[in-house]
Motif scaffolding. Structure first.
Motif, short mmCIF file in Angstrom:
data_model
loop_
_atom_site.label_atom_id
_atom_site.label_comp_id
_atom_site.label_asym_id
_atom_site.label_seq_id
_atom_site.Cartn_x
_atom_site.Cartn_y
_atom_site.Cartn_z
N PRO A 108 -13.91 5.76 29.70
CA PRO A 108 -14.37 4.49 29.12
C PRO A 108 -14.09 3.32 30.07
N THR A 109 -15.05 2.39 30.15
CA THR A 109 -14.91 1.22 31.01
C THR A 109 -14.95 -0.09 30.22
N HIS A 110 -15.53 -0.06 29.01
CA HIS A 110 -15.68 -1.27 28.22
C HIS A 110 -15.44 -0.96 26.75
N ILE A 111 -14.83 -1.90 26.05
CA ILE A 111 -14.72 -1.85 24.59
C ILE A 111 -15.41 -3.10 24.06
N VAL A 112 -16.47 -2.90 23.30
CA VAL A 112 -17.29 -4.01 22.79
C VAL A 112 -17.29 -3.96 21.27
#
Length: 291
Positions: A214-218
Motif C-alpha cells: 500500500p502507498t496511499h490511504i484515502v
C-alpha cells in the motif's frame, strides 16, 4: 439438487458443496472463473466448505427461504430464496472476517495502478463502492470492495478480485456510466436495501495473484455538488481510523499493532471530498503518474 463445485478467488479455495442450480450461472459470470467439478481439484486444500441451500422442503412452496452454512455451522438466519446470491457474498465475507487471521483485515476497498496501491476505508453512505466501481472501470485494478488483507510477512496487500456490492441509487449510477461490465439482477428488500453485484474487471481477475505494498490511504466522502477537495491527514489520525475499520486487529496482538503502524508509515494519508467522477479520475491518475 446437490452439486459439488469449486471456486478460487485470491488466496482462497472454496468448495461449494450444496446449492440450487440457478445460482451457478450468476456465480460464473460474476467471478470470471470457470467453476470446476470437485473431482478436478480433489487434491487442492480447501479453505472454506460452503453450502447455500433451501431451508426445507415445505419452504419451497410457502415463503421459500435459503440458508448459508460454513461447514455445518449456520451463522445467519435464513433469508428469502430470491436473495441466494447476496447471501453467498455476505456469507463468504463472514468466512474471511472470522477465520482468515493469517492476514490483517480492514473493512475497506483496495485498488492499484502501476506502483500505486490505495486503501479506501469509509463508513456506509460515503460512496466508497460507487467510487471503487468507477475507478475499476477507469482502469484501476480491483483488490476488493469490502476487505483489504495485509500479509504480515512483507506488508503486501493481497487481492481478492471479488464482485462489487452496489446499493440503492448507486446501482443506476453504475449501470448508466460503466457500460460493458456485467451486473447481476437487483435483489430487493435486503437488510441493505436494493443490492446488485458488479463483476470484477478481467485485468483484476488475471492479476489476482499479484500482491502490492500500500502507498496511499484515502478516506473518501461523496457530497452532491461539491468541488474536489483533498486534504492531508495526520498519520496518527489515519491509524486510529484504519484500526477502527479492522475486522481482526484486536486478535493479532502486538503483531497487529506493528503491522498497522507499518502500513500507515508507508502511506500518504488524506481525506477526499468529491462529486464529479472526471475530477476524481484526474486526481487518482495523478497519484499513479507521480510514482
Amino acid at each position: 439438487m446437490e452439486l459439488n463445485l469449486h471456486l478460487r478467488t485470491g488466496p482462497f479455495h472454496i468448495a461449494i458443496e450444496e446449492f440450487e442450480t440457478p445460482f451457478v450461472e450468476d456465480l460464473q459470470r460474476l467471478y470470471h472463473y470457470q467453476i470446476a467439478a470437485s473431482q478436478a481439484v480433489k487434491n487442492a486444500f480447501i479453505d472454506f466448505r460452503i453450502s447455500v441451500k433451501a431451508s426445507s422442503f415445505l419452504r419451497r412452496f410457502y415463503r421459500p427461504q435459503v440458508s448459508f452454512f460454513c461447514d455445518t455451522y449456520q451463522p445467519f438466519y435464513p433469508l428469502p430464496y430470491s436473495q441466494t446470491l447476496p447471501m453467498f457474498e455476505w456469507g463468504f465475507n463472514w468466512c474471511i472476517a472470522t477465520q482468515a487471521h493469517q492476514f490483517l483485515q480492514f473493512h475497506a476497498a483496495g485498488l492499484a495502478r502501476d506502483n500505486v496501491m490505495v486503501i479506501m476505508p469509509a463508513p456506509p453512505g460515503s460512496g466508497k463502492s460507487t467510487l471503487t466501481a468507477a475507478l475499476m472501470h477507469h482502469g484501476w485494478r480491483l483488490f476488493s470492495d469490502e476487505i483489504v488483507m495485509i500479509r504480515p510477512t512483507d506488508g503486501h496487500a493481497v487481492p481478492l478480485a471479488r464482485p462489487i456490492n452496489l446499493k440503492n441509487d448507486s446501482i443506476d449510477i453504475a449501470q448508466n456510466l460503466f457500460t460493458g461490465n456485467y451486473f447481476s439482477q437487483r435483489f430487493q428488500d435486503t437488510h441493505k436495501g436494493t443490492v446488485a453485484l458488479m463483476a470484477p474487471s478481467r485485468t483484476s481477475v488475471d492479476l489476482v495473484d499479484r500482491t502490492q505494498i500500500p502507498t496511499h490511504i484515502v478516506f473518501p466522502r461523496y457530497e452532491a455538488g461539491a468541488r474536489l477537495e483533498v486534504t492531508s491527514m495526520p498519520q496518527a489520525e489515519a491509524l486510529m481510523e484504519l484500526v477502527t475499520n479492522s475486522f481482526n486487529y484486536h486478535m493479532l496482538g502486538e503483531e497487529g499493532v506493528k503491522l498497522a503502524m507499518d502500513v500507515v508509515d508507508g502511506c500518504e494519508c488524506m481525506h477526499l471530498k468529491y462529486s464529479d467522477f472526471d475530477d476524481v479520475f484526474c486526481f487518482f491518475d495523478s497519484l499513479a503518474n507521480a510514482q
